[in-house]
Scaffold this active site. Structure first.
Site, PDB file in Angstrom:
ATOM      1  N   LYS A  86       0.845  -1.199   0.000  1.00  0.00           N
ATOM      2  CA  LYS A  86       0.000   0.000   0.000  1.00  0.00           C
ATOM      3  C   LYS A  86       0.880   1.249   0.000  1.00  0.00           C
ATOM      4  O   LYS A  86       2.063   1.174  -0.278  1.00  0.00           O
ATOM      5  CB  LYS A  86      -0.965  -0.060   1.185  1.00  0.00           C
ATOM      6  CG  LYS A  86      -1.684  -1.410   1.327  1.00  0.00           C
ATOM      7  CD  LYS A  86      -2.546  -1.771   0.108  1.00  0.00           C
ATOM      8  CE  LYS A  86      -2.872  -3.256   0.074  1.00  0.00           C
ATOM      9  NZ  LYS A  86      -4.109  -3.622   0.686  1.00  0.00           N
TER      10      LYS A  86
HETATM   11  C1  LIG Z   1      -5.017  -4.635   1.046  1.00  0.00           C
HETATM   12  C2  LIG Z   1      -6.433  -4.270   1.014  1.00  0.00           C
HETATM   13  C3  LIG Z   1      -7.230  -4.261   2.159  1.00  0.00           C
HETATM   14  C4  LIG Z   1      -6.829  -4.788   3.506  1.00  0.00           C
HETATM   15  O1  LIG Z   1      -5.596  -4.566   3.925  1.00  0.00           O
HETATM   16  P1  LIG Z   1      -4.753  -5.585   4.869  1.00  0.00           P
HETATM   17  O2  LIG Z   1      -3.920  -4.623   5.629  1.00  0.00           O
HETATM   18  O3  LIG Z   1      -4.023  -6.502   3.960  1.00  0.00           O
HETATM   19  O4  LIG Z   1      -5.734  -6.304   5.750  1.00  0.00           O
HETATM   20  C5  LIG Z   1      -8.512  -3.787   2.044  1.00  0.00           C
HETATM   21  N1  LIG Z   1      -9.014  -3.381   0.877  1.00  0.00           N
HETATM   22  C6  LIG Z   1      -8.312  -3.419  -0.258  1.00  0.00           C
HETATM   23  C7  LIG Z   1      -8.959  -2.949  -1.522  1.00  0.00           C
HETATM   24  C8  LIG Z   1      -7.000  -3.877  -0.226  1.00  0.00           C
HETATM   25  O5  LIG Z   1      -6.298  -3.936  -1.366  1.00  0.00           O
END
Ligand SMILES: *Cc1c(COP(=O)(O)O)cnc(C)c1O
Length: 399
Positions: free
Chosen positions: A197
């Site tokens: 992210k």
């Molecule tokens: C990665 C992701 C999440 C959740 O993140 P985590 O930290 O991996 O639990 C939620 N929504 C989307 C669209 C994502 O790509």
């Protein structure tokens, strides 16, 4: 047979940048202290986790912030604080990542999926329809792959139908709609700081809200025991008085080590967004004359962070898309196809979420069968984006 003279891209689509020296130094200081748990503080000390919450609240303009274990946890915590009960129906995007419907299912609730437009955002007509007919009181809105819908219209529909909006901003940290940061439209905004992210602590999540009742509940749910007064981006003690007997402790705290790694990254977000958008626009420009594909228009009102790139191959047969994906892979360009029958890596479609009732989503199905997706890590330079576009363009011409 592959032509030996064809250009091959050698960049790594999953290689992130290193943690900055400021983050490494702060992390080492936490390890030297031994005080990794957020509530383990020396007299007069402000722990890294509480400081991160203050910094991120300031960055987003939110009154309150809570740091948690993951983006998925952030969404589950928000839904629980809103009182989502087993069997309850919760609206969410049909085009999203598995942890989103997973967060709804984790509470024993039932995801009701909303259609997707050609521009990869939630279909507001279908939302308006389901907002009044599905019997849901919450929309878990996913800004999937960083595409933001007309938020003014969405909020109008939601408030007319009495629907509370929780935003999944896993791909929109640093993005905005008409100047308002993503995550600041709904009652709660949820972010992920997982490695892929916009900020990287391996795992992690952040929650923002202006609602003191909801935030007090979320802090208690996250596992604050009776130490909630150590939070600094939190409502006053009154808001915890009744809630502390009512909220179950569902531990999902962040620790000081990850918070230390994250704090310097907040200031780096604008520069990262600019570099991501440089890669995005270079790829977009390089594909502008490519045959057979449809690029996704980006609205004027949307300030996005181009950390990934999508395009459509409308009307292509599955075998032809698979051929293109294979030839691009052979030339080092990793495309993910959302139309594959079996879920691959992080990519799955709603038919694979069999814990939820099967749903009829013809518009989303048509879209996903034509949708290709590319990661753009910041270890790439604009010349890499240009090279990727050149290879893709050449392969599209051969398809
Ligand atoms: C990665 C992701 C999440 C959740 O993140 P985590 O930290 O991996 O639990 C939620 N929504 C989307 C669209 C994502 O790509």
């Amino acid at each position: 047979m592959m032509d030996e003279t064809l250009e091959v891209f050698t960049g790594n689509f999953t290689q992130q940048e290193p943690i900055s020296e400021a983050g490494i130094a702060a992390a080492v200081a936490v390890m030297r202290s031994g005080r990794l748990h957020r509530y383990n503080i020396a007299p007069g000390e402000i722990d890294e986790t509480a400081a991160l919450e203050v910094d991120f609240a300031t960055y987003t303009g939110a009154r309150y912030c809570l740091a948690v274990a993951s983006g998925g946890y952030a969404m589950r915590c928000a839904l629980r604080a809103l009182g989502v009960a087993p069997g309850e129906r919760v609206l969410t995007n049909a085009f999203t990542l598995a942890p989103v419907p997973g967060a709804i299912a984790a509470l024993g609730a039932e995801p009701v999926l909303v259609e997707t437009t050609e521009d990869l955002v939630i279909d507001l007509e279908d939302f308006a329809d389901k907002a009044t007919t599905a019997g849901a009181k919450v929309l878990l809105l996913s800004h999937m792959r960083g595409h933001i819908c007309d938020m003014d219209r969405l909020m109008e529909i939601a408030s007319a139908a009495g629907i509370t909006v929780v935003e999944d901003c896993a791909h929109t940290m640093g993005a905005a709609w008409r100047g308002t940061p993503s995550g600041r439209f709904g009652a709660v905004g949820c972010y992920s700081t997982q490695t892929y992210k916009h900020m990287n602590s391996g795992e992690g999540g952040l929650i923002v809200s202006d609602d003191p009742v909801l935030m007090a509940r979320m802090i208690l749910i996250s596992g604050s025991y009776m130490l909630y007064h150590r939070h600094r981006a939190a409502p006053g003690p009154d808001y915890f008085e009744t809630a502390k007997y009512q909220m179950p402790n569902v531990s999902g705290r962040m620790d000081n080590l990850r918070a230390a790694i994250l704090r310097p990254q907040i200031a780096e977000l604008p520069d990262r967004a600019a570099r991501w958008n440089g890669l995005y626009r270079a790829l977009e420009a390089g594909l502008s004359a490519a045959p057979g594909l449809r690029l996704i228009p980006r609205p004027q009102d949307e300030a996005f962070v181009g950390s990934s790139f999508q395009f459509l191959l409308p009307g292509w047969e599955a075998a032809r898309i698979q051929g293109l994906v294979a030839r691009c892979a052979a030339r080092g360009v990793e495309l993910k196809w959302f139309g594959a029958a079996e879920p691959v890596a992080f990519t799955s479609r709603h038919q694979s979420w069999r814990y939820a009732p099967a749903q009829n989503l013809p518009r989303t199905d048509r879209l996903l069968s034509a949708l290709l997706d590319l990661r753009l890590p910041l270890t790439f330079h604009e010349a890499d984006a240009v090279a990727i576009a050149r290879i893709l363009d050449a392969e599209l011409r051969r398809s």
